[in-house]
Motif scaffolding. Structure first.
Motif, PDB file in Angstrom:
ATOM      1  N   TYR A 188      21.450   6.738  37.200  1.00 36.10           N
ATOM      2  CA  TYR A 188      20.474   6.398  36.172  1.00 36.10           C
ATOM      3  C   TYR A 188      19.584   5.250  36.638  1.00 36.10           C
ATOM      4  O   TYR A 188      20.035   4.332  37.333  1.00 36.10           O
ATOM      5  CB  TYR A 188      21.163   5.996  34.865  1.00 36.10           C
ATOM      6  CG  TYR A 188      21.783   7.163  34.131  1.00 36.10           C
ATOM      7  CD1 TYR A 188      21.015   7.983  33.322  1.00 36.10           C
ATOM      8  CD2 TYR A 188      23.139   7.440  34.249  1.00 36.10           C
ATOM      9  CE1 TYR A 188      21.581   9.052  32.637  1.00 36.10           C
ATOM     10  CE2 TYR A 188      23.711   8.501  33.570  1.00 36.10           C
ATOM     11  CZ  TYR A 188      22.930   9.305  32.778  1.00 36.10           C
ATOM     12  OH  TYR A 188      23.491  10.358  32.110  1.00 36.10           O
ATOM     13  N   TYR A 189      18.340   5.303  36.183  1.00 34.15           N
ATOM     14  CA  TYR A 189      17.323   4.309  36.555  1.00 34.15           C
ATOM     15  C   TYR A 189      16.418   4.146  35.341  1.00 34.15           C
ATOM     16  O   TYR A 189      15.542   4.963  35.100  1.00 34.15           O
ATOM     17  CB  TYR A 189      16.579   4.825  37.789  1.00 34.15           C
ATOM     18  CG  TYR A 189      15.437   4.010  38.310  1.00 34.15           C
ATOM     19  CD1 TYR A 189      15.461   2.610  38.296  1.00 34.15           C
ATOM     20  CD2 TYR A 189      14.318   4.636  38.853  1.00 34.15           C
ATOM     21  CE1 TYR A 189      14.405   1.879  38.803  1.00 34.15           C
ATOM     22  CE2 TYR A 189      13.254   3.909  39.367  1.00 34.15           C
ATOM     23  CZ  TYR A 189      13.304   2.534  39.334  1.00 34.15           C
ATOM     24  OH  TYR A 189      12.252   1.803  39.842  1.00 34.15           O
ATOM     25  N   TYR A 201       8.257   4.787  39.414  1.00 35.82           N
ATOM     26  CA  TYR A 201       9.131   3.609  39.462  1.00 35.82           C
ATOM     27  C   TYR A 201       9.109   2.923  38.106  1.00 35.82           C
ATOM     28  O   TYR A 201       8.267   3.221  37.247  1.00 35.82           O
ATOM     29  CB  TYR A 201       8.665   2.640  40.556  1.00 35.82           C
ATOM     30  CG  TYR A 201       7.311   2.023  40.294  1.00 35.82           C
ATOM     31  CD1 TYR A 201       7.199   0.757  39.738  1.00 35.82           C
ATOM     32  CD2 TYR A 201       6.130   2.714  40.588  1.00 35.82           C
ATOM     33  CE1 TYR A 201       5.956   0.182  39.479  1.00 35.82           C
ATOM     34  CE2 TYR A 201       4.883   2.157  40.329  1.00 35.82           C
ATOM     35  CZ  TYR A 201       4.806   0.888  39.785  1.00 35.82           C
ATOM     36  OH  TYR A 201       3.568   0.334  39.520  1.00 35.82           O
ATOM     37  N   ASN A 202      10.052   2.008  37.897  1.00 40.75           N
ATOM     38  CA  ASN A 202      10.099   1.224  36.673  1.00 40.75           C
ATOM     39  C   ASN A 202       9.508  -0.158  36.924  1.00 40.75           C
ATOM     40  O   ASN A 202       9.848  -0.821  37.907  1.00 40.75           O
ATOM     41  CB  ASN A 202      11.542   1.096  36.166  1.00 40.75           C
ATOM     42  CG  ASN A 202      12.029   2.371  35.519  1.00 40.75           C
ATOM     43  OD1 ASN A 202      11.323   2.996  34.737  1.00 40.75           O
ATOM     44  ND2 ASN A 202      13.249   2.792  35.850  1.00 40.75           N
ATOM     45  N   LEU A 210      20.042  -0.229  36.560  1.00 40.18           N
ATOM     46  CA  LEU A 210      20.644   0.727  37.479  1.00 40.18           C
ATOM     47  C   LEU A 210      22.096   0.957  37.086  1.00 40.18           C
ATOM     48  O   LEU A 210      22.815   0.016  36.728  1.00 40.18           O
ATOM     49  CB  LEU A 210      20.592   0.217  38.920  1.00 40.18           C
ATOM     50  CG  LEU A 210      19.205   0.091  39.561  1.00 40.18           C
ATOM     51  CD1 LEU A 210      19.323  -0.539  40.946  1.00 40.18           C
ATOM     52  CD2 LEU A 210      18.515   1.437  39.641  1.00 40.18           C
ATOM     53  N   SER A 214      23.912   4.780  40.863  1.00 41.34           N
ATOM     54  CA  SER A 214      22.716   4.459  41.639  1.00 41.34           C
ATOM     55  C   SER A 214      22.996   3.344  42.637  1.00 41.34           C
ATOM     56  O   SER A 214      22.543   3.391  43.786  1.00 41.34           O
ATOM     57  CB  SER A 214      21.582   4.048  40.711  1.00 41.34           C
ATOM     58  OG  SER A 214      21.169   5.119  39.904  1.00 41.34           O
ATOM     59  N   ASP A 239       9.507  -3.404  42.853  1.00 40.48           N
ATOM     60  CA  ASP A 239       9.800  -2.306  41.932  1.00 40.48           C
ATOM     61  C   ASP A 239       9.272  -0.984  42.475  1.00 40.48           C
ATOM     62  O   ASP A 239       9.951   0.042  42.416  1.00 40.48           O
ATOM     63  CB  ASP A 239       9.208  -2.600  40.553  1.00 40.48           C
ATOM     64  CG  ASP A 239       7.757  -3.086  40.609  1.00 40.48           C
ATOM     65  OD1 ASP A 239       7.166  -3.104  41.705  1.00 40.48           O
ATOM     66  OD2 ASP A 239       7.216  -3.444  39.544  1.00 40.48           O
ATOM     67  N   GLY A 243      11.613   2.313  43.617  1.00 39.11           N
ATOM     68  CA  GLY A 243      11.380   3.661  43.108  1.00 39.11           C
ATOM     69  C   GLY A 243      11.218   4.661  44.240  1.00 39.11           C
ATOM     70  O   GLY A 243      11.689   5.795  44.150  1.00 39.11           O
ATOM     71  N   LEU A 246      14.748   5.336  45.711  1.00 42.20           N
ATOM     72  CA  LEU A 246      15.596   6.133  44.824  1.00 42.20           C
ATOM     73  C   LEU A 246      15.136   7.587  44.742  1.00 42.20           C
ATOM     74  O   LEU A 246      15.947   8.485  44.501  1.00 42.20           O
ATOM     75  CB  LEU A 246      15.605   5.519  43.426  1.00 42.20           C
ATOM     76  CG  LEU A 246      16.404   4.226  43.259  1.00 42.20           C
ATOM     77  CD1 LEU A 246      16.158   3.608  41.891  1.00 42.20           C
ATOM     78  CD2 LEU A 246      17.899   4.473  43.466  1.00 42.20           C
TER      79      LEU A 246
END
Length: 379
Positions: A188-189, A201-202, A210, A214, A239, A243, A246
């Motif tokens: 999860y992200y 990305y967040n 995270l 993750s 950030d 992303g 990931l």
């Protein structure tokens, strides 16, 4: 004739290059309406997530009863609040990314009291009067420092890790409610989902979360041989780089809005969120509306605001009913009790004048200068 043809040729070539670049920029910044994720199973709506949470709560054997503020504050405390249960059940590590120790400590002394543990990661120093410019390298980039912090996390001790900048205020009760029914071993992200150059990305300013799953993948990615090396030119935009990393594992930002479409992760202070004036979230993947009643993060601005928000959210109570906290003393206190008691402690059992009282008080070791020192120490 030659000059005319040459200029015409340059015009055509320039027009072609400009059109091509415009097309590339537009295509790279296109908002992505939906995200196909195979690695996680988050419900598409928080309404469904609420059902998941209630099922999790009941399956865990908990029973919910409502209590008044009067009972919570002055009752026998033979029960635990739902927030305390979640705090015990869901260990969360809070990582504060900071370039100002005082502001970071304000977070530690307020909202971060609800963290299972807290880590402060020092980013690039704040520019000031005596700031010495530092050459930007991969080693001192924000990405390298974030990556180094991730490598140091003992992820088996925590189910979730929240990363925030020093000015971010986090409501951990709402975060724990959000993740309670999710499988932390999966990838999860969570955060405010953005898209830039086809990378999802967040946004760091809104904080991101995270899961243990993750973190496990990231620690394997940043092994001793490879370290924190990544193929990115934006190493100070940690950030964005995270992303990008990931995405190799099909872990992408997801929709964290509430059932009515209101945002839960917020990158700006309340004035900017409520009265934006400009579009602060022009790269947001999902349409934004401010703000959810289950908000998770927002910007606290100056450090004194952290204490103000903490007081309003955690210490100020509104009593609508109840009488436990309004009971008078069994024996009403004598209005002269304080000064009579003070004189009795000093062997005086008679009425004294104001000057005599002051002299006794001063001789006891308390004088106005001491109050000045106390006040200065407090400031």
């Amino acid at each position: 004739m030659y000059n005319i043809n040459k200029n015409y040729l340059l015009f055509i070539v320039g027009l072609f290059i400009g059109s091509y670049l415009a097309f590339q920029v537009k295509s790279r910044n296109t908002i992505i309406p939906s995200i196909n994720q195979t690695f996680i199973d988050l419900p598409k709506k928080l309404a469904s997530l609420n059902t998941y949470y209630e099922n999790w709560f009941q399956n865990a054997g908990f029973i919910r009863r409502k209590h008044t503020i009067d009972t919570l504050r002055y009752g026998d405390h033979l029960f635990r609040t739902e927030a305390k249960i979640l705090e015990h059940q869901i260990p969360i590590l809070c990582v504060i990314l900071s370039n100002n120790d005082k502001t970071a400590k304000a977070g530690v002394h307020t909202w971060a009291k609800g963290c299972t543990d807290v880590t402060i990661v020092k980013l690039s120093g704040r520019k000031g009067k005596h700031h010495i410019p530092m050459k930007k390298t991969a080693e001192n980039s924000n990405w390298n420092k974030l990556c180094g912090a991730i490598k140091e996390i003992e992820y088996d001790k925590f189910e979730w890790v929240v990363f925030v900048h020093q000015q971010t205020f986090v409501l951990l009760e709402n975060l724990r409610w959000f993740v309670a029914s999710l499988n932390h071993t999966k990838g999860y992200y969570l955060g405010q989902a953005e898209s830039f150059w086809n990378v999802r990305y967040n946004l760091a300013q809104a904080g991101f979360v995270l899961s243990q799953g993750s973190l496990r993948l990231l620690k394997a990615e940043f092994d001793e041989e490879k370290g924190c090396k990544v193929d990115s030119l934006m190493l100070n935009k940690e950030d964005f780089t995270l992303g990008k990393v990931l995405s190799k594992y099909d872990i992408f930002p997801i929709d964290t809005r509430d059932p009515d479409g209101y945002s839960t992760f917020n990158a700006f202070n309340w004035q900017q969120e409520f009265f934006p004036g400009v579009n602060y979230y022009k790269n947001s993947i999902y349409p934004r509306k401010c703000c959810s009643s289950r908000v998770i993060t927002f910007k606290g601005i100056e450090r004194d605001k952290f204490y103000m928000y903490y007081y309003l959210l955690y210490q100020l109570d509104v009593f609508r009913d109840g009488n436990l906290g309004n009971k008078p003393m069994a024996t009403p206190a004598d209005k002269d009790y304080v000064w009579k008691h003070f004189l009795a402690e000093h062997g005086v059992y008679r009425n004294v004048s104001a000057d005599e009282y002051y002299n006794i008080w001063a001789e006891s070791g308390f004088n106005p200068e001491m109050f000045n020192r106390f006040d200065n120490n407090y400031d």
